[in-house]
Design a protein around this motif. Structure first.
Motif, PDB file in Angstrom:
ATOM      1  N   PRO A  76      -5.168   3.124   8.985  1.00 38.72           N
ATOM      2  CA  PRO A  76      -6.337   3.110   8.086  1.00 38.72           C
ATOM      3  C   PRO A  76      -7.593   2.718   8.840  1.00 38.72           C
ATOM      4  O   PRO A  76      -7.552   2.082   9.903  1.00 38.72           O
ATOM      5  N   GLN A  77      -8.719   3.107   8.286  1.00 36.18           N
ATOM      6  CA  GLN A  77     -10.004   2.884   8.948  1.00 36.18           C
ATOM      7  C   GLN A  77     -10.284   1.406   9.177  1.00 36.18           C
ATOM      8  O   GLN A  77     -10.794   1.016  10.233  1.00 36.18           O
ATOM      9  N   GLN A  78      -9.917   0.560   8.206  1.00 41.43           N
ATOM     10  CA  GLN A  78     -10.229  -0.863   8.325  1.00 41.43           C
ATOM     11  C   GLN A  78      -9.414  -1.526   9.429  1.00 41.43           C
ATOM     12  O   GLN A  78      -9.901  -2.429  10.118  1.00 41.43           O
ATOM     13  N   LEU A  79      -8.163  -1.088   9.605  1.00 42.53           N
ATOM     14  CA  LEU A  79      -7.367  -1.635  10.704  1.00 42.53           C
ATOM     15  C   LEU A  79      -7.924  -1.176  12.041  1.00 42.53           C
ATOM     16  O   LEU A  79      -7.976  -1.947  13.012  1.00 42.53           O
ATOM     17  N   ARG A 134      -2.147   7.199  -2.076  1.00 42.15           N
ATOM     18  CA  ARG A 134      -2.879   7.320  -0.810  1.00 42.15           C
ATOM     19  C   ARG A 134      -2.920   5.937  -0.157  1.00 42.15           C
ATOM     20  O   ARG A 134      -3.865   5.184  -0.361  1.00 42.15           O
ATOM     21  N   PRO A 135      -1.913   5.586   0.619  1.00 41.00           N
ATOM     22  CA  PRO A 135      -1.822   4.226   1.167  1.00 41.00           C
ATOM     23  C   PRO A 135      -3.015   3.845   2.018  1.00 41.00           C
ATOM     24  O   PRO A 135      -3.521   2.733   1.917  1.00 41.00           O
ATOM     25  N   GLY A 136      -3.471   4.742   2.913  1.00 43.03           N
ATOM     26  CA  GLY A 136      -4.572   4.404   3.799  1.00 43.03           C
ATOM     27  C   GLY A 136      -5.839   4.120   3.041  1.00 43.03           C
ATOM     28  O   GLY A 136      -6.568   3.158   3.345  1.00 43.03           O
ATOM     29  N   GLU A 137      -6.168   4.953   2.073  1.00 43.60           N
ATOM     30  CA  GLU A 137      -7.380   4.734   1.304  1.00 43.60           C
ATOM     31  C   GLU A 137      -7.311   3.423   0.522  1.00 43.60           C
ATOM     32  O   GLU A 137      -8.312   2.701   0.412  1.00 43.60           O
ATOM     33  N   GLU A 138      -6.109   3.117  -0.027  1.00 42.40           N
ATOM     34  CA  GLU A 138      -5.958   1.882  -0.808  1.00 42.40           C
ATOM     35  C   GLU A 138      -6.111   0.663   0.084  1.00 42.40           C
ATOM     36  O   GLU A 138      -6.723  -0.333  -0.297  1.00 42.40           O
ATOM     37  N   LEU A 139      -5.602   0.737   1.308  1.00 43.87           N
ATOM     38  CA  LEU A 139      -5.734  -0.392   2.224  1.00 43.87           C
ATOM     39  C   LEU A 139      -7.193  -0.584   2.601  1.00 43.87           C
ATOM     40  O   LEU A 139      -7.680  -1.730   2.673  1.00 43.87           O
ATOM     41  N   ASP A 140      -7.916   0.525   2.855  1.00 45.66           N
ATOM     42  CA  ASP A 140      -9.339   0.400   3.182  1.00 45.66           C
ATOM     43  C   ASP A 140     -10.118  -0.221   2.026  1.00 45.66           C
ATOM     44  O   ASP A 140     -10.991  -1.079   2.229  1.00 45.66           O
ATOM     45  N   ARG A 141      -9.785   0.211   0.827  1.00 46.76           N
ATOM     46  CA  ARG A 141     -10.489  -0.330  -0.350  1.00 46.76           C
ATOM     47  C   ARG A 141     -10.228  -1.838  -0.501  1.00 46.76           C
ATOM     48  O   ARG A 141     -11.157  -2.625  -0.714  1.00 46.76           O
ATOM     49  N   CYS A 198       0.812  -1.217   0.000  1.00 45.63           N
ATOM     50  CA  CYS A 198       0.000   0.000   0.000  1.00 45.63           C
ATOM     51  C   CYS A 198       0.849   1.272   0.000  1.00 45.63           C
ATOM     52  O   CYS A 198       0.424   2.293  -0.550  1.00 45.63           O
ATOM     53  N   VAL A 199       1.996   1.199   0.643  1.00 47.79           N
ATOM     54  CA  VAL A 199       2.802   2.420   0.721  1.00 47.79           C
ATOM     55  C   VAL A 199       3.369   2.803  -0.634  1.00 47.79           C
ATOM     56  O   VAL A 199       3.913   3.908  -0.795  1.00 47.79           O
ATOM     57  N   GLN A 200       3.256   1.901  -1.634  1.00 44.47           N
ATOM     58  CA  GLN A 200       3.707   2.245  -2.975  1.00 44.47           C
ATOM     59  C   GLN A 200       2.641   3.044  -3.719  1.00 44.47           C
ATOM     60  O   GLN A 200       2.908   3.544  -4.816  1.00 44.47           O
ATOM     61  N   CYS A 201       1.427   3.142  -3.126  1.00 48.61           N
ATOM     62  CA  CYS A 201       0.340   3.910  -3.745  1.00 48.61           C
ATOM     63  C   CYS A 201       0.396   5.364  -3.267  1.00 48.61           C
ATOM     64  O   CYS A 201       1.006   5.695  -2.258  1.00 48.61           O
TER      65      CYS A 201
END
Length: 1422
Positions: A1170-1173, A1122-1129, A1117-1120
């Motif tokens: 991130p929100q999901q974590l 917005r890492p947090g948003e990508e992890l939530d998605r 995710c950190v390669q994206c």
């Protein structure tokens, strides 16, 4: 002055030294000889005794020695002295000089002959020859006589006349010396003496029978020379063809031939007696030494010797032709080479040495056509020829063809019987010498192109001939004729049936049951016992079944038309008790096929299985010997004789000796009844073999090594004897099994302690053994752990382990010797070069030499073409080291060229297989050296190597694929490889190179990841590799237990590899436009298809796997942007499509949360999680609050995540607290709460089934209680019923992706088990629930099917029998169906349920059918 006074005065005047010095200086004067002669004559005049004179003159010592100089009398002085005295006495007596000379010579000869010692008189009279002292005097006399003859003072004719007048039987040695001293020739003696034919023959016989004392070696030599000279003269004069010979010469020739014929008959009598009277062997061996081709050019020409040998061979073949043809037919099996007299076979060899095979067979044919023959000699001669001459087999086939063609052209019975006798004699010498009788008979008469198919007359002639033989035929030949009858057209079938009827009648008269005839009989001369014949039939029937996969028609016909033989012989031989392998082999499959075809009685089959079980507890081995001699000593003596023959390089003698050795080995290794005939068995337990067998094998191997040492200095080495030696053992399967086991034990367990001589000998032995096994038979492992059959050429290669330094050194020494030997023999046998260089040993060198010798890791451009002699000498040189020999071999051009052949290429997968078996603690390399070597092998050798040569063709993915496959296969291959099966207890391999190769894999993956250019998509590649090794998901329902265990092992090994690689590699990062997003499709497929199937407990990933995937997700995710948003998605998507990952994360979150948040902060520079974590933490807190008695606000998470959090927190709480928490939930008015409870019910039902299936799990009682509590809460809702019918469409489609397919299939069973073991109140309250009856019927039918398939859990943990649960369920349904209002089930749904029940439970289907009232209006409200 007296002589003494003179000497005294001289002594006073001179000293000894001065006297010696003076003698040295003194020179002989020219007049000394003449003066000495005059004084001698004067002396003779004073001494008139001529006899004394002959004694003195015989060996005169008139030499005057003076230091180193020697003064001899002039030649003729002795003769002159004798002549002078003879003339003087002749003048006095008035007798002529020749007459007086003859009288004097004969008188002296009589004195020498009769000169005896009183004590030895009787002994000397029995002597056949002179003593050494007498021989010296005789030679002196004959020397003097020859001088008188040269001076004209002796008449040879008068001398012989007077000698014969005095001697009735001339002494043979006197005749020999008279001839050799050129005084009286043998030609004159034979010509002038009318009685020579009588006395010469008798004297030669007497001399041959007399044996000189052991101390008189000179007498033995003279005896041999005397007889050789006489025989040579007789042969030369008797068999020389002179065109214009005089009448006298013709008379001499006839007389010589007459004498030789008399001697030949006498010799044949001796040879004939030698087989029964060993004392006669002495004379026979003496004459065999005389009849030698060395007679050529000495006393006889080559043509004369050939004519004599031809004559002698004819005499031998026709000697005492008293045996009839019928005798030959019945006694033929006693006249084989091994049973024939050694003197007789040696005589045939002497006679055959000057002829070619074609000449010998042609002469044999002429003798058979023109003479009455001695059939014993004829057939023994043929056997000798076949054994000693390789080309004799083809020559015999041509002779048989000529005889049969001629026989059917002129209808001659004599040629027919001759052909049959000769063919059967070849058959008796074994399949290595001549085809079997069955094959020959079928080849000659079994097809439409046979010799007898030209006309009906030919057919009648053949059948008439066979019918005439019937009264004399041995039974085994009659059986062959019946089993393999000659080809007969259909219209003449009655003729054949007449012969078959006659043959069967004869067999009945011999008490040979026709039913005992084998199905595939193969006659080799001697009668075969019915038991042995049945074993041969079983072997061939199983072989045909293994090849075709079907029962042969012969066996099926025998089960019908030859039922007595089939039941009493064939089946008992087939069903011999043995250790049954785990995986059925060809024999077991054949037995099962016969049983399915109802060819094996049930009682007999049951008895067979019981006996096999008893055999597992106790196995007995035995040895059958039919000789009073110690077989071990017999083998030792025969091998010693063979060693001496190897030094002489006489192929014929070696072949004959090996034939005798093979006969002895057939007695020692007769075959075990508990081992299937024809199978080579490898057994790890040496105690299974008798001590005698092991000792004999040891002697064979030691003798081979000794013979090799004796011949190893030759360049190239002589391998003719070795091929014959090894070939001698191939026909004995029991010997081969014992030999193979001994070689395995030597290579695998004792290799490092073997000496250089043993290593060299065993290397050459293995080369010849593998080259001789051209058909590469299969070897069966006598171990339940390894039922597979292994090709013979791979067995010994697998015995050479390379796990430790001592084993590596032994292996490289053995393989270097073997490959060097194979290379140096390629010039002598280029067509068999590949067979003489075992590929398994060659590949061992490709692995070991670069590993042990770093200088060999370079390019092979420096290869040189050393002469083969130097290559072989580097191996046999005792002072050289293995490194020097290996270095020369590695650089040899022929060695490098072999790598171009596919079978000699060490592929990368094979290299990995060898490397994984090296024990790191006992490796020849240090850790650093091993790393350097492995990097060179992977990156420098196999990566650029073309794929057709075993490399990767420059493809990094292929290299990675090979590494992964090797790591994955390591455990499985270790358990099933032959070397693993036969490891001793406690000798398991430890500390393999698996960690090193995992390091190489990490290095390779890192290099692939960071390499420039396009992305390799490693995640897709790695998951694809695993998918190829695992069966598809749809096949899980039909997987056997072994397949399922294999899948679990594969995935456990894969997880070890997965954890060793960077987690981020398993998540694909891709770019869409300007966005960088994560593609989790492959990872979710991997979890759903593979990880889900092997979870333990079911429905839960291990914590380290869950953590690894979660870590990889955060790294990716950190390669994206917005890492947090990508992890939530991504996490939201996984909760829908990969629920197992979600449930596992919720289950392990208390253990993973701290690490996960820490890693996120480190990767995102302190950003908030991130929100999901965070939602995972919130769900955990909410679930814990319910357990503790206070209720927090429900997080906005998915129902499954909330249920998983509750499931994790409630695992340790009491049932009362669970009940209180459930009552506090507003599930009746909140749909989300109801969904959470349905998912929670699913998770607890999964726990219940997992506990039933896994014996290591805790009791399922707790999970059952939790399920009951949840059902009682959800009883008014129909959603909970959807949990138990996963195949039906519902709002919970993802629930089945949490647990394994096996558990999902058992959910209907769980419904029956849970609902119908509860109290009646719960069941009564659940029954009115909409859809309950339909769910109950569907679950009952599914559970009944599982029960019939044997897939329901055992009663050990569920405490109630499965049949009882099904009975309760059925009773409830039968009572509930009539009470169900029609509105609850439509008629269409009832019909569907009825069709589902019709096959499995017709009673329930009838009850459902009663609900369908055809007269009432159909009301379908659904």
């Amino acid at each position: 002055m007296s002589l003494s006074a003179t000497c005294e005065s001289v002594a006073q005047k001179r000293t000894i030294s001065s006297l010696l010095a003076g003698r040295v200086l003194k020179k002989p004067k020219l007049g000394d000889g003449q003066r000495l002669q005059e004084e001698a004559i004067q002396l003779l005049e004073q001494h008139q005794d001529l006899s004394s004179l002959f004694k003195e003159a015989g060996a005169p010592d008139f030499n005057i020695q003076n230091g180193e100089q020697r003064l001899s009398l002039p030649e003729g002085i002795c003769g002159s002295l004798l002549l002078s005295e003879v003339k003087r006495q002749a003048a006095q007596t008035g007798v002529s000089v020749p007459v007086l000379s003859v009288k004097l010579v004969l008188g002296r000869l009589e004195e020498i002959t009769e000169e005896t010692d009183g004590q030895k008189q009787e002994e000397d009279r029995s002597r056949g020859m002179f003593t050494s002292c007498q021989r010296v005097q005789l030679r002196s006399l004959l020397q003097s006589s020859r001088e008188l003859l040269s001076l004209g003072a002796l008449c040879p004719k008068l001398l012989w006349q007077e000698y014969r007048r005095c001697q009735k039987l001339p002494k043979l040695e006197v005749v020999y010396y008279l001839h050799s001293y050129n005084i009286i020739s043998l030609k004159y003696i034979i010509k002038s003496d009318e009685a020579v034919g009588t006395w010469l023959s008798s004297q030669m016989k007497a001399l041959s029978e007399w044996t000189p004392p052991h101390t008189e070696e000179e007498t033995k030599q003279v005896q041999q020379k005397l007889l050789s000279a006489l025989v040579g003269f007789l042969v030369g004069r008797g068999f020389e063809q002179v065109p214009d010979a005089a009448a006298a010469d013709g008379t001499i020739a006839l007389l010589c031939c007459s004498v030789m014929d008399d001697l030949l008959c006498w010799v044949l009598d001796i040879v004939d007696k030698s087989s029964t009277h060993p004392s006669a062997e002495t004379g026979a061996k003496l004459w065999l030494g005389i009849f030698d081709s060395s007679l050529c050019g000495v006393s006889a020409t080559e043509e004369a010797v050939q004519r004599f040998f031809t004559h002698f061979l004819t005499q031998t073949l026709t000697y005492k032709s008293q045996l009839s043809v019928s005798d030959a037919i019945s006694l033929q099996h006693e006249w084989t080479f091994a049973k024939a007299s050694c003197c007789l076979t040696a005589l045939f060899r002497k006679l055959a040495v000057v002829f070619s095979v074609e000449q010998l067979l042609g002469h044999l044919q002429r003798v058979l056509e023109t003479h009455e023959v001695n059939w014993k000699h004829v057939l023994c001669f043929l056997s000798t020829l076949l054994v000693y001459e390789q080309s004799a087999q083809s020559g015999l086939k041509e002779l048989l063809s000529r005889l049969l063609n001629s026989a059917f052209q002129s209808y001659e019975l004599e040629k027919m019987i001759t052909a049959f006798l000769l063919a059967r004699q070849g058959v008796l010498e074994g399949p290595a010498i001549f085809p079997s009788y069955s094959d020959w008979f079928k080849m000659s008469f079994g097809s439409s192109s046979g010799y007898h198919t030209n006309s009906k007359k030919s057919l009648v002639f053949l059948l008439k001939f066979l019918s005439d033989l019937v009264p004399f035929e041995p039974p085994q030949y009659l059986k062959v004729h019946i089993l393999n009858p000659p080809y007969v057209p259909v219209k003449h079938r009655s003729l054949l049936m007449e012969y078959v009827s006659l043959a069967k009648t004869r067999l009945a008269d011999l008490k040979e049951s026709v039913e005992d005839m084998g199905l595939y009989e193969d006659v080799c001369g001697a009668a075969v016992q019915p038991e042995c014949q049945a074993e041969q039939d079983v072997e061939k029937a199983v072989s045909l079944f293994r090849t075709t996969g079907r029962i042969s028609a012969t066996v099926m016909e025998a089960s019908i038309f030859r039922r007595p033989y089939f039941l009493t012989r064939f089946l008992p031989a087939l069903l011999k008790p043995r250790l049954l392998p785990v995986k059925p082999d060809a024999l077991m499959s054949f037995i099962e096929a016969l049983k399915k075809a109802d060819k094996i009685p049930a009682a007999l089959y049951s008895s067979y299985l019981e006996s096999c079980q008893k055999q597992r507890q106790q196995r007995k081995s035995f040895v059958c010997l039919d000789t009073n001699d110690d077989p071990l000593e017999v083998v030792r003596i025969q091998l010693q004789d063979f060693t001496e023959l190897v030094a002489g390089e006489n192929r014929g003698e070696m072949s004959a000796q090996l034939s005798r050795i093979a006969h002895t080995l057939s007695v020692v290794f007769p075959g075990c009844p508990d081992v299937k005939s024809g199978s080579i068995v490898l057994n790890s337990n040496s105690s299974q073999f008798p001590d005698l067998h092991l000792n004999v094998v040891n002697i064979l191997l030691r003798n081979f090594c000794q013979c090799l040492l004796n011949t190893s200095r030759s360049n190239p080495p002589n391998n003719q004897w070795a091929s014959m030696f090894v070939g001698m053992m191939l026909g004995n399967t029991q010997l081969l099994s014992c030999l193979l086991n001994r070689l395995w034990d030597l290579f695998h367990n004792q290799g490092p302690v073997l000496t250089s001589a043993h290593v060299l000998g065993l290397a050459v032995f293995v080369v010849h053994l593998q080259a001789s096994m051209s058909h590469n038979p299969l070897v069966q492992l006598a171990s339940a752990a390894g039922p597979e059959l292994i090709p013979f050429r791979e067995v010994l290669g697998s015995a050479l382990v390379c796990s430790t330094l001592p084993h590596m050194l032994f292996c490289v020494r053995l393989c270097v010797a073997a490959v060097c030997f194979g290379i140096v023999t390629r010039d002598s046998m280029p067509e068999q070069q590949a067979e003489f260089i075992p590929s398994s040993l060659y590949k061992k060198l490709l692995f070991l030499i670069p590993r042990l010798m770093p200088e060999a890791r370079g390019s092979a451009d420096g290869s040189v073409s050393d002469p083969e002699s130097g290559l072989w000498s580097s191996v046999t040189d005792g002072d050289g080291s293995w490194t020097e020999a290996a270095r020369r071999l590695w650089r040899h051009e022929a060695f490098q060229e072999l790598q171009l052949l596919p079978q000699y290429q060490l592929r990368f997968s094979e290299w990995l297989h060898c490397e994984l078996r090296v024990q790191r603690s006992e490796d020849a390399l240090s850790d650093a050296q091993r790393q350097e070597y492995q990097q060179w092998a992977c990156m420098d050798l196999y990566l650029p190597l073309p794929e057709e040569q075993g490399g990767c063709g420059g493809d990094m993915k292929k290299l990675c694929s090979h590494l992964l496959d090797a790591v994955m296969d390591h455990q499985l291959s270790r358990d099933s490889s032959p070397e693993r099966i036969f490891l001793q207890a406690g000798a398991a391999e430890t500390g393999s190179c698996l960690p090193d190769l995992l390091s190489r894999l990490q290095e390779l993956v890192y290099e692939m990841e960071v390499s420039g250019g396009r992305r390799l998509h490693l995640s897709d590649f790695l998951f694809e590799l695993l998918s190829q090794r695992c069966p598809p998901t749809g096949a899980s329902a039909s997987m056997s237990i072994s397949t399922e265990l294999g899948l679990q092992q594969t995935l456990h090994t894969w997880n070890r590899v997965l954890l060793s690689l960077p987690a981020v590699l398993f998540i694909r990062v891709k770019t869409e436009g300007e966005r960088t997003i994560l593609d989790m499709k492959k990872l979710m497929e991997h979890v759903n298809q593979h990880q889900r199937r092997t979870c333990a407990p079911s429905g839960l990933l291990p914590s380290h796997i869950t953590a690894h995937f979660l870590k990889g997700l955060m790294y990716a995710c950190v390669q994206c942007k917005r890492p947090g948003e990508e992890l939530d998605r991504v996490w939201s998507d996984m909760s829908l499509h990969c629920p197992l990952m979600l449930v596992s994360a919720a289950h392990w979150w208390q253990r993973l949360s701290a690490v996960a948040f820490s890693l996120w902060r480190r990767l995102s520079d302190g950003e908030s999680p991130p929100q999901q974590l965070q939602l995972l933490t919130d769900c955990q807190d909410w679930a814990c609050s319910l357990v503790k008695g206070y209720v927090l606000q429900m997080p906005s998470a998915s129902a499954l995540l909330l249920a998983a959090s509750l499931h994790r927190c409630w695992q340790s709480c009491e049932v009362s607290r669970l009940r209180a928490a459930l009552n506090s939930l507003p599930h009746q008015r909140d749909e989300r709460y109801k969904q959470v409870l349905v998912f929670l019910l699913f998770l607890h039902v999964n726990d219940y089934l997992s506990a039933l299936l896994d014996p290591e799990e805790e009791s399922p009682e707790r999970a059952r209680v939790f399920c009951s509590e949840l059902v009682s809460v959800l009883v008014t809702s129909a959603d909970w019923l959807l949990v138990f019918t996963p195949d039906e469409p519902s709002i919970y489609p993802s629930v089945t992706l949490v647990t394994s397919d096996r558990v999902v299939r058992l959910f209907p069973w769980a419904f029956c088990s849970l609902m119908f073991q509860e109290n009646a109140a719960l069941l009564q309250s659940a029954a009115p629930c909409p859809g309950f009856l339909q769910t109950a019927v569907l679950c009952y039918i599914s559970a009944l099917q599982l029960y019939l398939d044997g897939q329901t859990p055992t009663a050990a943990k569920q405490q109630v029998e499965s049949s009882h649960i099904l009975s309760l369920t059925k009773q409830f349904l039968l009572s509930r169906i009539p009470q169900t209002p029609p509105a609850h089930l439509s008629s269409s749904r009832l019909r569907q349920l009825e069709s589902r029940c019709a096959d499995l439970d017709p009673e329930l289907a009838a009850a459902l059918s009663m609900q369908l009232d055809p007269h009432s209006p159909e009301m379908d409200f659904l």
